[in-house]
Design a protein around this motif. Structure first.
Motif, mmCIF file in Angstrom:
data_model
loop_
_atom_site.group_PDB
_atom_site.id
_atom_site.type_symbol
_atom_site.label_atom_id
_atom_site.label_comp_id
_atom_site.label_asym_id
_atom_site.label_seq_id
_atom_site.Cartn_x
_atom_site.Cartn_y
_atom_site.Cartn_z
ATOM 1 N N HIS A 1 3.169 -1.837 -0.229
ATOM 2 C CA HIS A 1 3.366 -1.914 -1.673
ATOM 3 C C HIS A 1 2.175 -1.392 -2.460
ATOM 4 O O HIS A 1 2.295 -1.115 -3.647
ATOM 5 C CB HIS A 1 3.632 -3.366 -2.093
ATOM 6 N N TYR A 2 1.024 -1.294 -1.800
ATOM 7 C CA TYR A 2 -0.197 -0.925 -2.500
ATOM 8 C C TYR A 2 -0.955 0.157 -1.745
ATOM 9 O O TYR A 2 -0.969 0.182 -0.525
ATOM 10 C CB TYR A 2 -1.110 -2.147 -2.671
ATOM 11 N N CYS B 1 -7.721 -3.879 3.526
ATOM 12 C CA CYS B 1 -6.318 -4.076 3.853
ATOM 13 C C CYS B 1 -6.158 -4.947 5.099
ATOM 14 O O CYS B 1 -5.057 -5.201 5.541
ATOM 15 C CB CYS B 1 -5.683 -2.708 4.085
ATOM 16 N N THR B 2 -7.241 -5.416 5.667
ATOM 17 C CA THR B 2 -7.193 -6.173 6.911
ATOM 18 C C THR B 2 -7.104 -7.681 6.686
ATOM 19 O O THR B 2 -7.204 -8.437 7.634
ATOM 20 C CB THR B 2 -8.447 -5.887 7.753
ATOM 21 N N LEU C 1 -2.570 2.232 2.997
ATOM 22 C CA LEU C 1 -1.352 1.720 2.394
ATOM 23 C C LEU C 1 -1.158 0.310 2.951
ATOM 24 O O LEU C 1 -1.120 0.128 4.171
ATOM 25 C CB LEU C 1 -0.156 2.608 2.722
ATOM 26 N N CYS C 2 -1.068 -0.674 2.062
ATOM 27 C CA CYS C 2 -1.107 -2.081 2.457
ATOM 28 C C CYS C 2 0.130 -2.825 1.971
ATOM 29 O O CYS C 2 0.752 -2.447 0.983
ATOM 30 C CB CYS C 2 -2.333 -2.759 1.864
ATOM 31 N N THR D 1 -3.307 0.903 -6.334
ATOM 32 C CA THR D 1 -2.138 1.369 -7.060
ATOM 33 C C THR D 1 -0.880 0.815 -6.424
ATOM 34 O O THR D 1 -0.739 0.821 -5.194
ATOM 35 C CB THR D 1 -2.064 2.924 -6.992
ATOM 36 N N ARG D 2 0.057 0.335 -7.219
ATOM 37 C CA ARG D 2 1.354 -0.112 -6.706
ATOM 38 C C ARG D 2 2.160 1.136 -6.381
ATOM 39 O O ARG D 2 2.378 1.993 -7.219
ATOM 40 C CB ARG D 2 2.068 -0.963 -7.760
ATOM 41 N N VAL D 3 2.632 1.267 -5.114
ATOM 42 C CA VAL D 3 3.354 2.469 -4.711
ATOM 43 C C VAL D 3 4.713 2.189 -4.092
ATOM 44 O O VAL D 3 5.593 3.040 -4.129
ATOM 45 C CB VAL D 3 2.522 3.337 -3.729
ATOM 46 N N ASP D 4 4.902 1.023 -3.476
ATOM 47 C CA ASP D 4 6.154 0.636 -2.797
ATOM 48 C C ASP D 4 6.687 1.710 -1.864
ATOM 49 O O ASP D 4 7.062 2.783 -2.278
ATOM 50 C CB ASP D 4 7.235 0.256 -3.805
#
Length: 139
Positions: free
Chosen positions: A38-39, A62-63, A115-116, A134-137
């Motif tokens: 999503h991010y 992201c971990t 990408l997380c 950034t929200r990317v989905d």
């Protein structure tokens, strides 16, 4: 006096141009999973200083939790493409520069993103770097 000022300005302009140039030899490493994300975490550009052979780039946020969908980095250097190692779920990346002369001249440059599935950050001081989240989905 005018001639001396012109020489100093010209030298400064050339120096600035060289400093902003990107090294020509790059290694691109991208690893992915089938996790939903999503991010996007874009990390600040990092540099390996002249004369330094290897570094560990810490703080791959992201971990926490370790649900990385994609991690990607590009590392560029002047003499040869660097070796880059990381494993999804690790909280750091290891970069070893390759230079047969042993000089390791100029800065090596590191660009990294992940990408997380979440946007949870580790507590300070780990998050003192300016991340662009950034929200990317995605799937």
């Amino acid at each position: 006096m005018f001639v001396l000022s012109s020489v100093i300005l010209l030298t400064g302009a050339v120096y600035a141009e060289v400093e902003n140039a990107n090294p020509p030899h790059c290694t691109n490493v991208t690893k992915g999973t089938d996790y939903v994300y999503h991010y996007r975490f874009d990390y600040p550009v990092a540099y390996i200083h002249p004369g330094v052979k290897e570094v560990y780039q810490p703080g791959l946020y992201c971990t926490n939790p370790p649900a990385v969908a994609v991690a990607s980095t590009i590392v560029c250097d002047w003499a040869a493409p660097p070796q880059v190692q990381f494993t999804l779920g690790d909280d750091y990346m290891h970069v070893v520069r390759q230079d047969p002369t042993g000089q390791f001249a100029g800065n090596a440059v590191i660009w990294t993103y992940q990408l997380c599935s979440h946007n949870h950050l580790l507590p300070e001081p780990y998050t003192s770097k300016k991340l662009n989240i950034t929200r990317v989905d995605g799937l």
